[in-house]
Design an enzyme around this catalytic site. Structure first.
Site, PDB file in Angstrom:
ATOM      1  N   THR A  18      51.825   6.613  44.490  1.00 19.59           N
ATOM      2  CA  THR A  18      51.162   6.884  43.395  1.00 19.59           C
ATOM      3  C   THR A  18      51.767   8.535  43.004  1.00 19.59           C
ATOM      4  O   THR A  18      51.894   8.951  41.831  1.00 19.59           O
ATOM      5  CB  THR A  18      49.568   7.239  43.678  1.00 19.59           C
ATOM      6  OG1 THR A  18      49.115   6.124  43.976  1.00 19.59           O
ATOM      7  CG2 THR A  18      48.626   7.822  42.281  1.00 19.59           C
ATOM      8  N   SER A 113      49.527  16.161  49.964  1.00 16.01           N
ATOM      9  CA  SER A 113      48.425  16.587  49.207  1.00 16.01           C
ATOM     10  C   SER A 113      47.079  17.039  49.965  1.00 16.01           C
ATOM     11  O   SER A 113      47.214  17.819  51.054  1.00 16.01           O
ATOM     12  CB  SER A 113      48.126  15.406  48.249  1.00 16.01           C
ATOM     13  OG  SER A 113      47.082  15.894  47.272  1.00 16.01           O
ATOM     14  N   HIS A 114      46.117  15.950  50.047  1.00 18.41           N
ATOM     15  CA  HIS A 114      44.810  16.107  50.956  1.00 18.41           C
ATOM     16  C   HIS A 114      45.088  15.632  52.146  1.00 18.41           C
ATOM     17  O   HIS A 114      44.115  15.596  52.743  1.00 18.41           O
ATOM     18  CB  HIS A 114      43.863  15.508  49.906  1.00 18.41           C
ATOM     19  CG  HIS A 114      44.155  14.104  49.684  1.00 18.41           C
ATOM     20  ND1 HIS A 114      44.980  14.004  48.619  1.00 18.41           N
ATOM     21  CD2 HIS A 114      43.701  13.042  50.181  1.00 18.41           C
ATOM     22  CE1 HIS A 114      45.334  12.590  48.574  1.00 18.41           C
ATOM     23  NE2 HIS A 114      44.307  12.032  49.390  1.00 18.41           N
ATOM     24  N   ASP A 277      42.570  21.548  47.644  1.00 16.09           N
ATOM     25  CA  ASP A 277      43.142  20.745  48.879  1.00 16.09           C
ATOM     26  C   ASP A 277      44.599  21.013  49.231  1.00 16.09           C
ATOM     27  O   ASP A 277      44.893  22.406  49.079  1.00 16.09           O
ATOM     28  CB  ASP A 277      43.482  19.339  48.199  1.00 16.09           C
ATOM     29  CG  ASP A 277      44.369  19.172  47.299  1.00 16.09           C
ATOM     30  OD1 ASP A 277      44.671  20.323  46.446  1.00 16.09           O
ATOM     31  OD2 ASP A 277      45.223  18.176  47.161  1.00 16.09           O
ATOM     32  N   ASP A 279      47.641  21.015  48.942  1.00 14.42           N
ATOM     33  CA  ASP A 279      48.725  21.443  47.981  1.00 14.42           C
ATOM     34  C   ASP A 279      48.223  22.292  46.714  1.00 14.42           C
ATOM     35  O   ASP A 279      48.925  22.560  45.741  1.00 14.42           O
ATOM     36  CB  ASP A 279      49.765  20.403  47.415  1.00 14.42           C
ATOM     37  CG  ASP A 279      49.152  19.269  46.690  1.00 14.42           C
ATOM     38  OD1 ASP A 279      48.177  19.145  46.968  1.00 14.42           O
ATOM     39  OD2 ASP A 279      50.072  18.655  45.825  1.00 14.42           O
ATOM     40  N   ASP A 281      46.342  21.207  44.033  1.00 11.45           N
ATOM     41  CA  ASP A 281      46.069  20.616  42.619  1.00 11.45           C
ATOM     42  C   ASP A 281      44.533  20.067  42.530  1.00 11.45           C
ATOM     43  O   ASP A 281      44.421  19.595  41.591  1.00 11.45           O
ATOM     44  CB  ASP A 281      47.097  19.452  42.324  1.00 11.45           C
ATOM     45  CG  ASP A 281      47.363  18.572  43.529  1.00 11.45           C
ATOM     46  OD1 ASP A 281      46.575  18.555  44.440  1.00 11.45           O
ATOM     47  OD2 ASP A 281      48.220  17.550  43.132  1.00 11.45           O
ATOM     48  N   ARG A 282      43.967  19.599  43.673  1.00  9.76           N
ATOM     49  CA  ARG A 282      42.532  19.082  43.602  1.00  9.76           C
ATOM     50  C   ARG A 282      41.617  20.314  43.715  1.00  9.76           C
ATOM     51  O   ARG A 282      41.855  21.287  43.658  1.00  9.76           O
ATOM     52  CB  ARG A 282      42.319  18.285  44.670  1.00  9.76           C
ATOM     53  CG  ARG A 282      43.305  17.093  44.675  1.00  9.76           C
ATOM     54  CD  ARG A 282      42.956  16.064  45.723  1.00  9.76           C
ATOM     55  NE  ARG A 282      43.875  14.723  45.516  1.00  9.76           N
ATOM     56  CZ  ARG A 282      43.271  13.800  46.105  1.00  9.76           C
ATOM     57  NH1 ARG A 282      41.921  13.509  46.599  1.00  9.76           N
ATOM     58  NH2 ARG A 282      44.045  12.623  46.050  1.00  9.76           N
ATOM     59  N   GLU A 363      40.876  13.424  36.658  1.00 10.87           N
ATOM     60  CA  GLU A 363      40.818  11.837  37.398  1.00 10.87           C
ATOM     61  C   GLU A 363      39.692  12.175  38.406  1.00 10.87           C
ATOM     62  O   GLU A 363      39.260  13.255  38.866  1.00 10.87           O
ATOM     63  CB  GLU A 363      42.094  11.852  38.235  1.00 10.87           C
ATOM     64  CG  GLU A 363      43.316  11.422  37.450  1.00 10.87           C
ATOM     65  CD  GLU A 363      44.467  11.208  38.350  1.00 10.87           C
ATOM     66  OE1 GLU A 363      44.744  10.287  38.455  1.00 10.87           O
ATOM     67  OE2 GLU A 363      44.896  12.312  39.002  1.00 10.87           O
ATOM     68  N   SER A 365      39.274  11.368  41.252  1.00 12.04           N
ATOM     69  CA  SER A 365      40.155  11.901  42.627  1.00 12.04           C
ATOM     70  C   SER A 365      40.183  13.308  42.599  1.00 12.04           C
ATOM     71  O   SER A 365      41.089  13.937  43.407  1.00 12.04           O
ATOM     72  CB  SER A 365      41.352  11.392  42.900  1.00 12.04           C
ATOM     73  OG  SER A 365      42.445  11.796  41.902  1.00 12.04           O
ATOM     74  N   LYS A 376      47.839  18.278  37.890  1.00 15.45           N
ATOM     75  CA  LYS A 376      46.425  18.848  38.017  1.00 15.45           C
ATOM     76  C   LYS A 376      46.534  20.230  38.736  1.00 15.45           C
ATOM     77  O   LYS A 376      47.447  20.717  39.303  1.00 15.45           O
ATOM     78  CB  LYS A 376      45.529  17.849  38.566  1.00 15.45           C
ATOM     79  CG  LYS A 376      45.936  17.406  40.160  1.00 15.45           C
ATOM     80  CD  LYS A 376      45.131  16.025  40.445  1.00 15.45           C
ATOM     81  CE  LYS A 376      45.382  15.725  41.888  1.00 15.45           C
ATOM     82  NZ  LYS A 376      46.735  14.738  41.832  1.00 15.45           N
TER      83      LYS A 376
END
Ligand code: G16
Length: 544
Positions: A18, A113-114, A277, A279, A281-282, A363, A365, A376
């Protein structure tokens, strides 16, 4: 310093998921694994000779090693300059901004990421194109194809590059510029938000807590929230990036931020809680006594964006990933702007953003962002929320309730079954897919009738490309939905995601507990998919 051409043999598992290539650290530590993948990326691109490459990561374990390799390979392949964050650090949205701002050819974002980090944790490499966004599928497919036949890579024979001193240095024929990771990003945020209004909000006694989860947003949040916006010191917690995220799991959800959630539910707790998170982006948004689901947050931000200076002219359109709730669709309808439903993966928003057809994307997520970058952006979402709170002078809870009264409420939850046996997961999805044509018309729980059942295919309206098999959708006549798909970011076994959604009209009941409100659908999902029966699990591993 000589350029070496090193013989190598291909690995067969370098297919980007993804969001780039994500694997356990020991996989990346295999001989030539990183080199093969980066060379495969460069072999799939054209025209970068003499151009800028941006490199940065979230500081997780192996970041420092991979960055040194990446710089050496970039130098040997003819890039003119590498811009790298000090200490190898750049949040994902900041990397996207640097690529765009300095008109770089592209960038390498090193992150999983997370996902947890550390010697046994996860690592990842993602290529972002010149628009600052994750490479589209036609590039990631080419990279994978190349990785299966690669037989050599080029690398500059040079000692480790000093990534701590800000400034430029020569590495072979290439310049390496070590930059402040925060400055350009903070400057961009200033152009979008009313910093004076947010400052006044903090000065009035508004209290916030921001959990950087020992990950990349610590330095960004300290600078922006505490230094520039005047939030009291201590507003940012866990603000020093650690290679292992302090042995934590940097996923800003109600499982890993439970403590913060519970604090926000107490009478003496702060007014606003947020987290980002690994990196950056969340985002997670929690008001006093009110958790805001990412799907609702997208809808609320889109409906209120005009209150921030960067969006005062209104928004061109909204895009959401297919499994994200349809809450934002109602906002788009009311605003009279375009609405797009894309597959999961931020890369699918790129064309719509580049074409100016959408301004805000999001999203389920925990990702929301806008056309300011092509990723994001966790802190962006937090700052937009703060800007809205500063202008509206209402609590998060009051704003959310008011929104539901105007638009209705989309009850929404996601149930994840992690580390499921891959064969079982594939079989389950395949069998359900085969049964889809027989499902429309079937009635469950007395009155829930299936209106459609399909496997989502996306037709990109900008470049005409098609992406098939993006997740199974089972829609009901009352607007409820069950969506089932396999995650493309897990690194062990398969992760089955079940997304459940039910709409309640503006004058309906908005105060039900989410899992309770969705109970009938949860039952139908199990009836249809038999996940618990087939996997032997008694329930989901994570509920968000
Ligand atoms: C990535 C993608 C998102 C996606 C998320 C979950 O986020 O950029 O678009 O929604 O993974 O994907 P999946 O359901 O396939 O696991 P991140 O924050 O991990 O980069």
């Amino acid at each position: 310093m000589t350029i070496l051409t090193v013989k190598t043999t291909p690995y067969n598992d370098q297919k980007p998921g993804t969001s780039g290539l994500r694997k356990r650290v020991p996989v990346f530590q295999q001989p030539n694994y990183v080199e093969n993948f980066i060379q495969s990326i460069f072999d799939s691109l054209e025209g970068f000779s003499g151009q800028i490459l941006v490199i940065g990561g979230d500081g997780r374990f192996y970041n420092d090693v991979a960055i040194q390799k990446a710089i050496r390979i970039a130098a040997a392949n003819g890039f003119g300059k590498v811009m790298v964050g000090q200490g190898g650090l750049l949040s994902t949205p900041a990397a996207s901004n640097i690529i765009r701002h300095y008109k770089a050819f592209g960038g390498l974002v090193l992150s999983a990421s997370h996902n947890p980090g550390g010697p046994e944790g996860d690592f990842g490499i993602k290529y972002n194109a010149g628009n600052g966004g994750p490479a589209p599928e036609k590039i990631t497919d080419a990279v994978f194809a190349r990785s299966t036949v690669i037989d050599s890579y080029k690398i500059l024979d040079t000692p480790d590059i000093d990534l701590h001193a800000i400034g430029t240095q020569q590495v072979g024929d290439m310049v390496v510029e070590v930059i402040d990771p925060v400055a350009d990003y903070a400057a961009l945020m200033r152009t979008l938000f009313d910093f004076d209004a947010i400052k006044a909000l903090f000065a009035s006694g508004f209290r916030m807590t921001f959990d950087a989860m020992h990950a990349i947003t610590g330095p960004y949040a300290h600078t922006i929230l505490e230094d520039l916006l005047g939030a009291p010191k201590g507003t940012v917690v866990n603000g020093t990036p650690s290679p292992t995220f302090n042995n934590g799991h940097p996923d800003p959800n109600l499982v890993y931020c439970k403590e913060m959630h519970d604090l926000l539910m107490t009478p003496d707790g702060p007014d606003f809680g947020a987290a980002s998170d690994g990196d950056g982006d969340r985002n997670l948004i929690i008001g006093k006594n009110r958790f805001v689901t990412p799907s609702d947050s997208l809808a609320l931000l889109a409906a209120n964006a005009h209150l921030a200076p960067g969006y005062k002219g209104g928004i061109a359109g909204i895009a959401r990933s297919m499994p994200t709730s349809a809450a934002a669709d109602r906002v788009a309808e009311k605003l009279g702007v375009e609405m797009h439903e894309t597959p999961t993966g931020w890369k699918f928003f790129g064309n719509l953003l580049d074409a100016g057809r959408v301004t805000i994307c999001g999203e389920e997520s925990a990702g929301t962002g806008s056309d300011h970058v092509r990723e994001k952006d966790g802190l962006w979402a937090v700052l937009l929320w703060l800007n809205i709170l500063a202008v509206r002078q209402q609590s998060v809870d009051a704003i959310v309730r008011e929104h539901w009264r105007s638009y209705g409420r989309n009850y929404y939850t996601r149930h994840d079954y992690e580390e499921v046996d891959v064969a079982i997961a594939n079989e389950l999805v395949d069998e359900l897919r085969a049964r889809l044509p027989s499902l429309p018309g079937r009635i469950f729980a007395d009155d829930l009738q299936i209106a459609y059942a399909d496997d989502f295919t996306y037709h990109d309206p900008v470049d005409g490309s098609t992406s098939a098999r993006q997740g199974i959708r089972i829609g009901f006549t009352d607007g409820s939905r069950i969506v089932l798909r396999l995650s493309g970011t897990g690194t062990v076994g398969a992760t089955l995601r079940v997304y459940l959604e039910r709409y309640e009209a503006p004058d309906g009941r908005h105060d039900l507990e989410t899992q309770l409100a969705l109970e009938p659908l949860i039952g139908i999902a199990e009836d249809l998919c038999k996940i618990r029966e087939r996997t032997g699990r008694t329930g989901p591993s994570v509920i968000t």
